[in-house]
Design an enzyme around this catalytic site. Structure first.
Site, mmCIF file in Angstrom:
data_model
loop_
_atom_site.group_PDB
_atom_site.id
_atom_site.type_symbol
_atom_site.label_atom_id
_atom_site.label_comp_id
_atom_site.label_asym_id
_atom_site.label_seq_id
_atom_site.Cartn_x
_atom_site.Cartn_y
_atom_site.Cartn_z
ATOM 1 C CG ASN A 37 -19.001 -3.913 -28.225
ATOM 2 O OD1 ASN A 37 -18.675 -3.416 -27.141
ATOM 3 N ND2 ASN A 37 -18.484 -5.051 -28.674
ATOM 4 C CE LYS B 153 -15.413 -4.333 -30.360
ATOM 5 N NZ LYS B 153 -14.683 -5.066 -31.375
ATOM 6 C CG HIS C 126 -17.591 -9.309 -28.218
ATOM 7 N ND1 HIS C 126 -16.283 -9.398 -28.614
ATOM 8 C CD2 HIS C 126 -18.212 -8.489 -29.098
ATOM 9 C CE1 HIS C 126 -16.119 -8.637 -29.700
ATOM 10 N NE2 HIS C 126 -17.274 -8.085 -30.011
ATOM 11 C CD GLU D 193 -13.161 -7.508 -29.233
ATOM 12 O OE1 GLU D 193 -13.656 -6.784 -28.345
ATOM 13 O OE2 GLU D 193 -13.105 -7.168 -30.441
ATOM 14 C CD GLU E 111 -20.051 -8.987 -32.975
ATOM 15 O OE1 GLU E 111 -20.268 -7.833 -33.364
ATOM 16 O OE2 GLU E 111 -19.330 -9.247 -32.006
ATOM 17 N N GLY F 122 -13.193 -5.667 -36.465
ATOM 18 C CA GLY F 122 -12.105 -4.698 -36.386
ATOM 19 C C GLY F 122 -11.083 -4.840 -37.499
ATOM 20 C CB SER G 118 -15.724 -4.498 -40.633
ATOM 21 O OG SER G 118 -14.529 -4.853 -39.952
ATOM 22 N N GLY H 151 -18.822 -1.904 -33.714
ATOM 23 C CA GLY H 151 -17.712 -1.569 -32.830
ATOM 24 C C GLY H 151 -17.107 -0.231 -33.216
ATOM 25 N N GLY H 152 -16.043 -0.283 -34.008
ATOM 26 C CA GLY H 152 -15.277 0.916 -34.361
ATOM 27 C C GLY H 152 -16.130 2.098 -34.816
HETATM 28 P P1 PGA Z 1 -16.148 -3.745 -35.365
HETATM 29 O O1 PGA Z 1 -16.553 -4.549 -34.042
HETATM 30 O O2 PGA Z 1 -17.405 -3.068 -35.867
HETATM 31 O O3 PGA Z 1 -15.102 -2.765 -34.922
HETATM 32 O O4 PGA Z 1 -15.653 -4.734 -36.350
HETATM 33 C C1 PGA Z 1 -17.767 -5.236 -33.935
HETATM 34 C C2 PGA Z 1 -17.852 -5.935 -32.601
HETATM 35 O O5 PGA Z 1 -16.859 -6.502 -32.162
HETATM 36 O O6 PGA Z 1 -18.928 -5.952 -31.953
#
Ligand code: PGA
Length: 250
Positions: free
Chosen positions: A10, A12, A95, A97, A165, A171, A210, A231-232
């Protein structure tokens, strides 16, 4: 029931179209021959160039959101029809966010999931509790409510993915332990079973929050963790490829 692991990136609001092309150029050779299904979800503006590069490869393309109508006076929105045309197979919905910053509700998530399935796309429905909800012992109750409201019997269990999640793990570098994650994945699996019967066994449940090359193998060893939403660590070819190839390297 056999479930093919799915590792999804993802991105973002990262990567311009040019940045996406560069990242995919670096990533593709590193994930060729992966033992799992691989998916990338770039921002809308990078979907078309990403589709050009991914055509003919085994890496699938997904979007990060959509609206539930096919077309109409909905300024700024993108429909599943448009995503399908451009070559998307998947779309993330709900999601945290989007729930937090854009007011997305469970009802909207369900409408989006159904609209995506109507166009032949697979929704990745995200659920998860906040830190406060976990600390007050309400994590299961919250996730259960999200599941009941995001899913109804019109959703086709053969074409949906769930992502657990925990909001506190996104994050932050704080990952749920494999045991914590499995506990929730087990709950989700039971609910899917109640809703969809035997077909609930076939639904893939991803963990997100994470995920890194260091913790992916432990998470994937759990019986109800069928993949990861990353994500990251999906923004660099090396770290995403190391997550995708966790079996080969580990
Ligand atoms: P992250 O994000 O791996 O940076 O924690 C995961 C996500 O929000 O899908």
């Amino acid at each position: 029931m056999e479930r093919t692991p799915l590792i999804a990136g993802n991105w973002k609001m990262h990567k311009t179209a040019a940045g996406a092309v560069a990242l995919l150029g670096e990533l593709l050779p590193k994930v060729a021959g992966a033992a799992c299904e691989v998916l990338v979800c770039p921002p809308f503006t990078a979907l078309a160039p990403a589709a050009d590069i991914l055509g003919g490869t085994s890496v699938a393309l997904g979007a990060q959101d959509c609206f539930w109508e096919r077309r109409g006076a909905y300024t700024g929105e993108i429909s599943p029809v448009m995503l399908k045309e451009i070559g998307c197979d998947y779309c993330i919905v709900g999601h945290s966010e989007r729930r937090q910053y854009f007011g997305e509700t469970d009802d909207a998530v369900r409408r989006k999931a159904l609209a995506l399935q109507a166009e032949g796309l697979v929704p990745i429905v995200c659920v998860g509790e906040t830190k406060e909800q976990r600390e007050s012992g309400r994590a299961f109750e919250i996730i259960d409510k999200q599941l009941r409201e995001c899913f109804n019997t019109s959703v086709d269990p053969r074409a949906v993915v769930v992502a657990y999640e925990p909001v506190w793990a996104i994050g932050t570098g704080l990952t749920a332990t494999s045991e914590q994650a499995q506990e929730v994945h087990g709950l989700i699996r039971r609910r899917l079973g109640e809703l969809f019967g035997a077909a609930g066994q076939g639904v893939r449940i991803l963990y997100g929050g994470s995920v890194t090359p260091d913790n992916v193998a432990g998470l994937m060893a759990e019986p109800d963790i069928d993949g990861a939403l990353v994500g990251g660590a999906s923004l660099k070819a090396d770290s995403f490829a190391a997550i995708v190839n966790y079996r080969r390297l580990g």
